[in-house]
Scaffold this motif. Sequence first.
Motif, mmCIF file in Angstrom:
data_model
loop_
_atom_site.group_PDB
_atom_site.id
_atom_site.type_symbol
_atom_site.label_atom_id
_atom_site.label_comp_id
_atom_site.label_asym_id
_atom_site.label_seq_id
_atom_site.Cartn_x
_atom_site.Cartn_y
_atom_site.Cartn_z
ATOM 1 N N SER A 202 0.823 -1.214 0.000
ATOM 2 C CA SER A 202 0.000 0.000 0.000
ATOM 3 C C SER A 202 0.855 1.261 0.000
ATOM 4 O O SER A 202 0.607 2.199 -0.777
ATOM 5 C CB SER A 202 -0.927 -0.009 1.210
ATOM 6 N N VAL A 203 1.863 1.300 0.847
ATOM 7 C CA VAL A 203 2.739 2.470 0.931
ATOM 8 C C VAL A 203 3.427 2.727 -0.406
ATOM 9 O O VAL A 203 3.461 3.865 -0.898
ATOM 10 C CB VAL A 203 3.787 2.290 2.056
ATOM 11 N N LEU A 204 3.955 1.683 -1.009
ATOM 12 C CA LEU A 204 4.669 1.870 -2.270
ATOM 13 C C LEU A 204 3.722 2.211 -3.420
ATOM 14 O O LEU A 204 4.060 3.057 -4.261
ATOM 15 C CB LEU A 204 5.527 0.646 -2.583
ATOM 16 N N ARG A 205 2.563 1.576 -3.466
ATOM 17 C CA ARG A 205 1.590 1.937 -4.507
ATOM 18 C C ARG A 205 1.169 3.388 -4.357
ATOM 19 O O ARG A 205 1.052 4.113 -5.346
ATOM 20 C CB ARG A 205 0.363 1.029 -4.438
ATOM 21 N N ASP A 206 0.911 3.817 -3.120
ATOM 22 C CA ASP A 206 0.527 5.216 -2.882
ATOM 23 C C ASP A 206 1.633 6.170 -3.313
ATOM 24 O O ASP A 206 1.367 7.314 -3.681
ATOM 25 C CB ASP A 206 0.187 5.457 -1.409
ATOM 26 N N GLY A 207 2.876 5.698 -3.271
ATOM 27 C CA GLY A 207 4.011 6.509 -3.703
ATOM 28 C C GLY A 207 4.260 6.449 -5.193
ATOM 29 O O GLY A 207 5.243 7.004 -5.685
ATOM 30 N N GLY A 208 3.392 5.767 -5.936
ATOM 31 C CA GLY A 208 3.502 5.735 -7.387
ATOM 32 C C GLY A 208 4.229 4.536 -7.967
ATOM 33 O O GLY A 208 4.463 4.478 -9.169
ATOM 34 N N TYR A 209 4.588 3.585 -7.125
ATOM 35 C CA TYR A 209 5.294 2.408 -7.621
ATOM 36 C C TYR A 209 4.323 1.410 -8.237
ATOM 37 O O TYR A 209 3.239 1.168 -7.698
ATOM 38 C CB TYR A 209 6.078 1.735 -6.495
ATOM 39 N N GLU A 210 4.724 0.832 -9.351
ATOM 40 C CA GLU A 210 3.965 -0.230 -9.995
ATOM 41 C C GLU A 210 4.301 -1.552 -9.313
ATOM 42 O O GLU A 210 5.346 -1.679 -8.659
ATOM 43 C CB GLU A 210 4.334 -0.308 -11.487
ATOM 44 N N ASP A 211 3.442 -2.535 -9.495
ATOM 45 C CA ASP A 211 3.651 -3.828 -8.836
ATOM 46 C C ASP A 211 4.993 -4.467 -9.194
ATOM 47 O O ASP A 211 5.668 -5.026 -8.330
ATOM 48 C CB ASP A 211 2.509 -4.786 -9.155
ATOM 49 N N ALA A 212 5.388 -4.386 -10.450
ATOM 50 C CA ALA A 212 6.678 -4.970 -10.856
ATOM 51 C C ALA A 212 7.832 -4.290 -10.121
ATOM 52 O O ALA A 212 8.793 -4.951 -9.711
ATOM 53 C CB ALA A 212 6.863 -4.876 -12.365
ATOM 54 N N GLU A 213 7.741 -2.975 -9.934
ATOM 55 C CA GLU A 213 8.785 -2.248 -9.199
ATOM 56 C C GLU A 213 8.800 -2.655 -7.724
ATOM 57 O O GLU A 213 9.877 -2.763 -7.123
ATOM 58 C CB GLU A 213 8.548 -0.743 -9.312
ATOM 59 N N ILE A 214 7.636 -2.881 -7.156
ATOM 60 C CA ILE A 214 7.557 -3.326 -5.762
ATOM 61 C C ILE A 214 8.222 -4.683 -5.615
ATOM 62 O O ILE A 214 9.021 -4.904 -4.691
ATOM 63 C CB ILE A 214 6.094 -3.370 -5.287
ATOM 64 N N LEU A 215 7.951 -5.587 -6.541
ATOM 65 C CA LEU A 215 8.574 -6.915 -6.481
ATOM 66 C C LEU A 215 10.089 -6.825 -6.654
ATOM 67 O O LEU A 215 10.833 -7.535 -5.972
ATOM 68 C CB LEU A 215 7.962 -7.837 -7.536
ATOM 69 N N ARG A 216 10.541 -5.970 -7.559
ATOM 70 C CA ARG A 216 11.991 -5.805 -7.728
ATOM 71 C C ARG A 216 12.635 -5.310 -6.436
ATOM 72 O O ARG A 216 13.692 -5.801 -6.031
ATOM 73 C CB ARG A 216 12.298 -4.843 -8.865
ATOM 74 N N PHE A 217 12.011 -4.332 -5.777
ATOM 75 C CA PHE A 217 12.528 -3.831 -4.504
ATOM 76 C C PHE A 217 12.601 -4.966 -3.481
ATOM 77 O O PHE A 217 13.620 -5.148 -2.813
ATOM 78 C CB PHE A 217 11.644 -2.702 -3.980
ATOM 79 N N LEU A 218 11.538 -5.732 -3.370
ATOM 80 C CA LEU A 218 11.480 -6.781 -2.350
ATOM 81 C C LEU A 218 12.464 -7.920 -2.606
ATOM 82 O O LEU A 218 12.932 -8.550 -1.662
ATOM 83 C CB LEU A 218 10.060 -7.340 -2.256
ATOM 84 N N TYR A 219 12.770 -8.186 -3.864
ATOM 85 C CA TYR A 219 13.611 -9.342 -4.203
ATOM 86 C C TYR A 219 15.031 -8.974 -4.642
ATOM 87 O O TYR A 219 15.770 -9.821 -5.118
ATOM 88 C CB TYR A 219 12.923 -10.201 -5.272
ATOM 89 N N THR A 220 15.430 -7.724 -4.456
ATOM 90 C CA THR A 220 16.795 -7.317 -4.777
ATOM 91 C C THR A 220 17.646 -7.378 -3.513
ATOM 92 O O THR A 220 17.271 -6.824 -2.477
ATOM 93 C CB THR A 220 16.812 -5.887 -5.359
ATOM 94 N N GLU A 221 18.779 -8.051 -3.615
ATOM 95 C CA GLU A 221 19.697 -8.158 -2.475
ATOM 96 C C GLU A 221 20.088 -6.774 -1.984
ATOM 97 O O GLU A 221 20.316 -5.862 -2.779
ATOM 98 C CB GLU A 221 20.977 -8.907 -2.876
ATOM 99 N N ASP A 222 20.152 -6.626 -0.676
ATOM 100 C CA ASP A 222 20.529 -5.363 -0.049
ATOM 101 C C ASP A 222 21.520 -5.688 1.062
ATOM 102 O O ASP A 222 21.135 -6.214 2.110
ATOM 103 C CB ASP A 222 19.293 -4.662 0.516
ATOM 104 N N GLU A 223 22.788 -5.391 0.820
ATOM 105 C CA GLU A 223 23.841 -5.726 1.779
ATOM 106 C C GLU A 223 23.637 -5.066 3.132
ATOM 107 O O GLU A 223 24.098 -5.569 4.148
ATOM 108 C CB GLU A 223 25.208 -5.347 1.210
ATOM 109 N N SER A 224 22.944 -3.932 3.163
ATOM 110 C CA SER A 224 22.757 -3.230 4.427
ATOM 111 C C SER A 224 21.705 -3.897 5.317
ATOM 112 O O SER A 224 21.580 -3.543 6.486
ATOM 113 C CB SER A 224 22.391 -1.771 4.182
ATOM 114 N N LEU A 225 20.942 -4.856 4.788
ATOM 115 C CA LEU A 225 19.944 -5.526 5.633
ATOM 116 C C LEU A 225 20.525 -6.667 6.467
ATOM 117 O O LEU A 225 20.150 -6.757 7.645
ATOM 118 C CB LEU A 225 18.769 -6.006 4.788
ATOM 119 N N PRO A 226 21.274 -7.576 6.092
ATOM 120 C CA PRO A 226 21.656 -8.085 4.769
ATOM 121 C C PRO A 226 20.572 -9.017 4.219
ATOM 122 O O PRO A 226 19.728 -9.506 4.954
ATOM 123 C CB PRO A 226 22.928 -8.868 5.055
ATOM 124 N N GLY A 227 20.645 -9.250 2.928
ATOM 125 C CA GLY A 227 19.677 -10.126 2.274
ATOM 126 C C GLY A 227 18.675 -9.327 1.467
ATOM 127 O O GLY A 227 18.904 -8.178 1.115
#
Length: 121
Positions: A73-98
């Motif tokens: 909901s937060v990302l859609r409200d910010g203008g993100y498309e579903d494909a972009e949301i999935l890319r964000f969620l499934y892209t490795e982020d060393e600062s998390l990590p994972g």
Amino acid sequence: MSKVPYTDDVLPADAEVLPLPDVADRLGIVVTRVHDLLREGALIAVRRDGVVVVPERFLGSDGVAKHVPGLISVLRDGGYEDAEILRFLYTEDESLPGRPVEALHGHLAREVMRRAQAMAF
């Protein structure tokens, strides 16, 4: 009745996915309720090999993972498309990590939500 919404399959090949009837079984609901969850934006589906599926990591041990609907909901409200949301969620982020989708199931869930809120503004 309208079609079940889904987006392009931008998930990594190794991402575990569940067909909608399996999501319904796992949640203990009828498959038409899963369709409603997709239409309401609580989940995101993709079409993989001709089948509409939901990422398995969107589910927890007792239903839809706690932070998933809010993050979507937060990302859609910010203008993100579903494909972009999935890319964000499934892209490795060393600062998390994972990957953020995995962090949603642990103590870093609030950090993922904070980052999503910052991205949306």
